[in-house]
Motif scaffolding. Structure first.
Motif, PDB file in Angstrom:
ATOM      1  N   TYR A 252     -58.910 -25.270 -20.423  1.00  0.00           N
ATOM      2  CA  TYR A 252     -57.410 -25.322 -20.012  1.00  0.00           C
ATOM      3  C   TYR A 252     -57.134 -24.543 -18.646  1.00  0.00           C
ATOM      4  O   TYR A 252     -56.155 -25.051 -17.963  1.00  0.00           O
ATOM      5  CB  TYR A 252     -56.622 -24.621 -21.049  1.00  0.00           C
ATOM      6  N   GLY A 253     -57.995 -23.855 -18.278  1.00  0.00           N
ATOM      7  CA  GLY A 253     -57.636 -23.218 -16.912  1.00  0.00           C
ATOM      8  C   GLY A 253     -57.900 -24.197 -15.930  1.00  0.00           C
ATOM      9  O   GLY A 253     -57.117 -24.372 -14.720  1.00  0.00           O
ATOM     10  N   THR A 254     -58.970 -25.130 -15.860  1.00  0.00           N
ATOM     11  CA  THR A 254     -59.131 -26.153 -14.965  1.00  0.00           C
ATOM     12  C   THR A 254     -58.204 -27.200 -14.876  1.00  0.00           C
ATOM     13  O   THR A 254     -57.589 -27.569 -14.106  1.00  0.00           O
ATOM     14  CB  THR A 254     -60.764 -26.700 -15.196  1.00  0.00           C
ATOM     15  N   GLY A 255     -57.568 -27.678 -16.224  1.00  0.00           N
ATOM     16  CA  GLY A 255     -56.702 -28.545 -16.639  1.00  0.00           C
ATOM     17  C   GLY A 255     -55.324 -27.934 -15.809  1.00  0.00           C
ATOM     18  O   GLY A 255     -54.622 -28.594 -15.060  1.00  0.00           O
ATOM     19  N   LEU A 256     -54.882 -26.702 -15.798  1.00  0.00           N
ATOM     20  CA  LEU A 256     -53.858 -26.346 -15.321  1.00  0.00           C
ATOM     21  C   LEU A 256     -53.953 -26.163 -13.846  1.00  0.00           C
ATOM     22  O   LEU A 256     -53.233 -26.377 -13.032  1.00  0.00           O
ATOM     23  CB  LEU A 256     -53.840 -24.677 -15.883  1.00  0.00           C
ATOM     24  N   TRP A 257     -55.184 -25.940 -13.356  1.00  0.00           N
ATOM     25  CA  TRP A 257     -55.433 -25.979 -12.021  1.00  0.00           C
ATOM     26  C   TRP A 257     -55.243 -27.367 -11.294  1.00  0.00           C
ATOM     27  O   TRP A 257     -54.665 -27.396 -10.109  1.00  0.00           O
ATOM     28  CB  TRP A 257     -56.740 -25.617 -11.519  1.00  0.00           C
ATOM     29  N   VAL A 258     -55.806 -28.407 -12.092  1.00  0.00           N
ATOM     30  CA  VAL A 258     -55.461 -29.718 -11.568  1.00  0.00           C
ATOM     31  C   VAL A 258     -54.013 -30.005 -11.348  1.00  0.00           C
ATOM     32  O   VAL A 258     -53.498 -30.753 -10.526  1.00  0.00           O
ATOM     33  CB  VAL A 258     -56.242 -30.827 -12.349  1.00  0.00           C
ATOM     34  N   TYR A 259     -53.276 -29.913 -12.617  1.00  0.00           N
ATOM     35  CA  TYR A 259     -51.835 -29.803 -12.622  1.00  0.00           C
ATOM     36  C   TYR A 259     -51.168 -29.198 -11.421  1.00  0.00           C
ATOM     37  O   TYR A 259     -50.440 -29.838 -10.685  1.00  0.00           O
ATOM     38  CB  TYR A 259     -51.373 -29.423 -13.998  1.00  0.00           C
ATOM     39  N   LEU A 260     -51.627 -27.878 -11.273  1.00  0.00           N
ATOM     40  CA  LEU A 260     -50.772 -27.410 -10.120  1.00  0.00           C
ATOM     41  C   LEU A 260     -51.068 -27.838  -8.974  1.00  0.00           C
ATOM     42  O   LEU A 260     -50.278 -27.827  -8.014  1.00  0.00           O
ATOM     43  CB  LEU A 260     -51.085 -25.737 -10.274  1.00  0.00           C
ATOM     44  N   SER A 261     -52.468 -28.005  -8.623  1.00  0.00           N
ATOM     45  CA  SER A 261     -52.786 -28.774  -7.274  1.00  0.00           C
ATOM     46  C   SER A 261     -52.012 -30.048  -7.033  1.00  0.00           C
ATOM     47  O   SER A 261     -51.573 -30.320  -5.921  1.00  0.00           O
ATOM     48  CB  SER A 261     -54.242 -28.818  -7.300  1.00  0.00           C
ATOM     49  N   SER A 262     -51.852 -30.827  -8.132  1.00  0.00           N
ATOM     50  CA  SER A 262     -51.245 -32.199  -7.985  1.00  0.00           C
ATOM     51  C   SER A 262     -49.838 -31.861  -7.582  1.00  0.00           C
ATOM     52  O   SER A 262     -49.171 -32.874  -6.836  1.00  0.00           O
ATOM     53  CB  SER A 262     -51.377 -33.112  -9.035  1.00  0.00           C
ATOM     54  N   ALA A 263     -49.223 -30.819  -8.322  1.00  0.00           N
ATOM     55  CA  ALA A 263     -47.614 -30.509  -8.072  1.00  0.00           C
ATOM     56  C   ALA A 263     -47.588 -30.005  -6.571  1.00  0.00           C
ATOM     57  O   ALA A 263     -46.396 -30.522  -6.281  1.00  0.00           O
ATOM     58  CB  ALA A 263     -47.143 -29.607  -9.187  1.00  0.00           C
ATOM     59  N   VAL A 264     -48.372 -29.425  -6.123  1.00  0.00           N
ATOM     60  CA  VAL A 264     -48.090 -28.561  -4.846  1.00  0.00           C
ATOM     61  C   VAL A 264     -48.474 -29.546  -3.558  1.00  0.00           C
ATOM     62  O   VAL A 264     -47.959 -29.556  -2.657  1.00  0.00           O
ATOM     63  CB  VAL A 264     -49.041 -27.324  -4.882  1.00  0.00           C
ATOM     64  N   THR A 265     -49.698 -30.264  -3.850  1.00  0.00           N
ATOM     65  CA  THR A 265     -50.187 -30.825  -2.643  1.00  0.00           C
ATOM     66  C   THR A 265     -49.840 -32.326  -2.478  1.00  0.00           C
ATOM     67  O   THR A 265     -49.635 -32.855  -1.511  1.00  0.00           O
ATOM     68  CB  THR A 265     -51.620 -30.981  -2.602  1.00  0.00           C
ATOM     69  N   HIS A 266     -49.396 -33.069  -3.508  1.00  0.00           N
ATOM     70  CA  HIS A 266     -48.975 -34.275  -3.556  1.00  0.00           C
ATOM     71  C   HIS A 266     -50.158 -35.238  -3.080  1.00  0.00           C
ATOM     72  O   HIS A 266     -49.821 -36.424  -2.448  1.00  0.00           O
ATOM     73  CB  HIS A 266     -47.733 -34.567  -2.947  1.00  0.00           C
ATOM     74  N   SER A 267     -51.197 -34.783  -2.920  1.00  0.00           N
ATOM     75  CA  SER A 267     -52.440 -35.402  -2.163  1.00  0.00           C
ATOM     76  C   SER A 267     -53.179 -36.425  -3.558  1.00  0.00           C
ATOM     77  O   SER A 267     -53.863 -35.373  -4.053  1.00  0.00           O
ATOM     78  CB  SER A 267     -53.300 -34.642  -1.232  1.00  0.00           C
ATOM     79  N   SER A 268     -53.281 -37.435  -3.420  1.00  0.00           N
ATOM     80  CA  SER A 268     -54.177 -38.122  -4.561  1.00  0.00           C
ATOM     81  C   SER A 268     -55.567 -37.701  -4.229  1.00  0.00           C
ATOM     82  O   SER A 268     -56.343 -37.574  -5.414  1.00  0.00           O
ATOM     83  CB  SER A 268     -53.988 -39.764  -4.426  1.00  0.00           C
ATOM     84  N   GLN A 269     -56.132 -37.710  -2.894  1.00  0.00           N
ATOM     85  CA  GLN A 269     -57.686 -37.301  -2.752  1.00  0.00           C
ATOM     86  C   GLN A 269     -57.882 -35.839  -3.237  1.00  0.00           C
ATOM     87  O   GLN A 269     -58.913 -35.509  -3.865  1.00  0.00           O
ATOM     88  CB  GLN A 269     -57.755 -37.549  -1.188  1.00  0.00           C
ATOM     89  N   ARG A 270     -56.930 -35.111  -3.097  1.00  0.00           N
ATOM     90  CA  ARG A 270     -57.219 -33.541  -3.384  1.00  0.00           C
ATOM     91  C   ARG A 270     -57.056 -33.454  -5.035  1.00  0.00           C
ATOM     92  O   ARG A 270     -57.770 -32.608  -5.694  1.00  0.00           O
ATOM     93  CB  ARG A 270     -56.001 -32.599  -2.868  1.00  0.00           C
ATOM     94  N   SER A 271     -56.243 -34.396  -5.391  1.00  0.00           N
ATOM     95  CA  SER A 271     -56.115 -34.288  -7.205  1.00  0.00           C
ATOM     96  C   SER A 271     -57.299 -34.554  -7.679  1.00  0.00           C
ATOM     97  O   SER A 271     -57.716 -34.294  -8.747  1.00  0.00           O
ATOM     98  CB  SER A 271     -55.036 -35.128  -7.443  1.00  0.00           C
ATOM     99  N   SER A 272     -57.831 -35.806  -7.098  1.00  0.00           N
ATOM    100  CA  SER A 272     -59.263 -36.378  -7.963  1.00  0.00           C
ATOM    101  C   SER A 272     -60.290 -35.399  -7.609  1.00  0.00           C
ATOM    102  O   SER A 272     -61.217 -35.140  -8.342  1.00  0.00           O
ATOM    103  CB  SER A 272     -59.611 -37.740  -6.929  1.00  0.00           C
ATOM    104  N   ILE A 273     -60.382 -34.629  -6.291  1.00  0.00           N
ATOM    105  CA  ILE A 273     -61.338 -33.541  -6.163  1.00  0.00           C
ATOM    106  C   ILE A 273     -61.377 -32.516  -7.415  1.00  0.00           C
ATOM    107  O   ILE A 273     -62.204 -32.211  -7.888  1.00  0.00           O
ATOM    108  CB  ILE A 273     -61.262 -33.147  -4.808  1.00  0.00           C
ATOM    109  N   ALA A 274     -59.909 -32.149  -7.414  1.00  0.00           N
ATOM    110  CA  ALA A 274     -59.752 -31.047  -8.456  1.00  0.00           C
ATOM    111  C   ALA A 274     -59.906 -31.732  -9.910  1.00  0.00           C
ATOM    112  O   ALA A 274     -60.406 -30.568 -10.601  1.00  0.00           O
ATOM    113  CB  ALA A 274     -58.216 -30.495  -8.351  1.00  0.00           C
ATOM    114  N   SER A 275     -59.703 -32.624 -10.400  1.00  0.00           N
ATOM    115  CA  SER A 275     -60.133 -33.237 -11.506  1.00  0.00           C
ATOM    116  C   SER A 275     -61.555 -33.305 -11.777  1.00  0.00           C
ATOM    117  O   SER A 275     -61.969 -33.238 -12.859  1.00  0.00           O
ATOM    118  CB  SER A 275     -59.662 -34.635 -11.696  1.00  0.00           C
TER     119      SER A 275
END
Length: 312
Positions: A252-275
């Motif tokens: 759940y920590g990594t899932g939350l991190w992916v969600y927050l990083s997606s919401a903050v950066t709005h970068s698809s590439q960064r979101s895919s790296i976080a996922s």
């Protein structure tokens, strides 16, 4: 590729984590290594539990199922990614993409459901120890796993059927290394209101509800531990929950991190790296968490290695 009915869409393009040609060999080697480590670690957990009669208990029954699901979960995405890197291709067929979405949702949901079932198992063991063997009987354990499979399979199938009614636009490029439901929906030209509503409902079903069940179970566990007089009893009870708590925190920590990083950066590439954290790293680390923090599993692995060595 022309816009039109979804049957005219023959393939999607997975852009991956990076389009830099010089990084492709490094990505291939890194993810191949992580994939093999995940397979080996989880297979060892399954073999250790199945070969040791002392581990034929509800807790380890659920753990072996979790290891099997982690193998399936990572196998849904990484082999296709490795194939695309090796063949210098980015395409995935329309049917292949829908198949990947389906199995990704199935195994992601099962992972969360099993963590919830394991929390309930610890709740019964600590809060109702005298009735543990009666409540957590083999019939109930099998039924909990079967119901988890049935629920998530039907939910995932419902999403696929909704996706099949969509039409897609020109330039079906997915800025990810696998077909993720939310990313595929962004490519649709037709009305996807029902799909988005269903996605929110699925997020609650696969994420929020299981997490609520886990939090409730551990609130009851901690309340029961506070009432214990024996320090040794508290330590023994808490030690049985340590591995599970670590895995829950990681998932759940990594899932939350992916969600927050997606919401903050709005970068698809960064979101895919976080996922990568919850699709690759979490399944890889789970066997290490359970083997390093659990004396029973470490003992079973030691006996398994001894048996293997004696056969050589």
């Amino acid at each position: 590729m022309e816009a039109g009915n979804h049957t005219e869409v023959s393939e999607f393009l997975l852009l991956g984590l990076s389009q830099d040609p010089e990084l492709q060999p490094l990505l291939f080697g890194t993810f191949l290594s992580m994939y093999l480590v995940t397979l080996l670690g989880n297979l060892l957990i399954i073999l250790a539990i199945s070969s040791d009669s002392q581990l034929h208990t509800p807790m380890y029954f659920f753990l072996s199922n979790l290891s099997f699901i982690d193998i399936c979960f990572i196998s849904t995405t990484i082999p296709k990614m490795l194939l695309n890197i090796q063949t210098h291709s980015k395409d995935i067929s329309y049917i292949g993409c829908l198949t990947q979405v389906y199995f990704f949702m199935v195994f992601f949901g099962l992972d969360n459901f099993l963590l919830t079932v394991m929390a309930y198992d610890r709740f019964v063991a600590i809060c109702h120890p005298l009735y543990y063997t009666v409540i957590m009987n083999p019939h109930l354990c099998g039924l909990l796993v079967l119901m988890s499979w049935l629920i998530i399979s039907w939910v995932s199938l419902f999403h696929i059927l909704l996706m099949m009614r969509l039409t897609f636009c020109i330039g079906t490029e997915i800025p990810h290394f696998f077909c993720e439901l939310s990313q595929v929906l962004k490519l649709a030209c037709s009305d996807k209101k029902i799909n988005n509503i269903s996605l929110y409902v699925a997020t609650a079903l696969l994420g929020v509800f299981p997490l609520t069940g886990i939090l409730f179970s551990y609130c009851q566990i901690f309340s029961s531990l506070m009432r214990m007089v024996s320090i040794e009893g508290k330590y023994k009870a808490f030690s049985t929950c340590g591995s599970h708590l670590s895995v829950v925190s990681l998932s759940y920590g990594t899932g939350l991190w992916v969600y927050l990083s997606s919401a903050v950066t709005h970068s698809s590439q960064r979101s895919s790296i976080a996922s990568v954290m919850y699709t690759v790293v979490t399944p890889m680390l789970n066997p290490f968490i359970y083997s390093l923090r659990n004396k029973d599993v470490k003992g079973a692995l030691g006996r398994l290695f001894s048996q293997a060595a004696s056969c050589l």
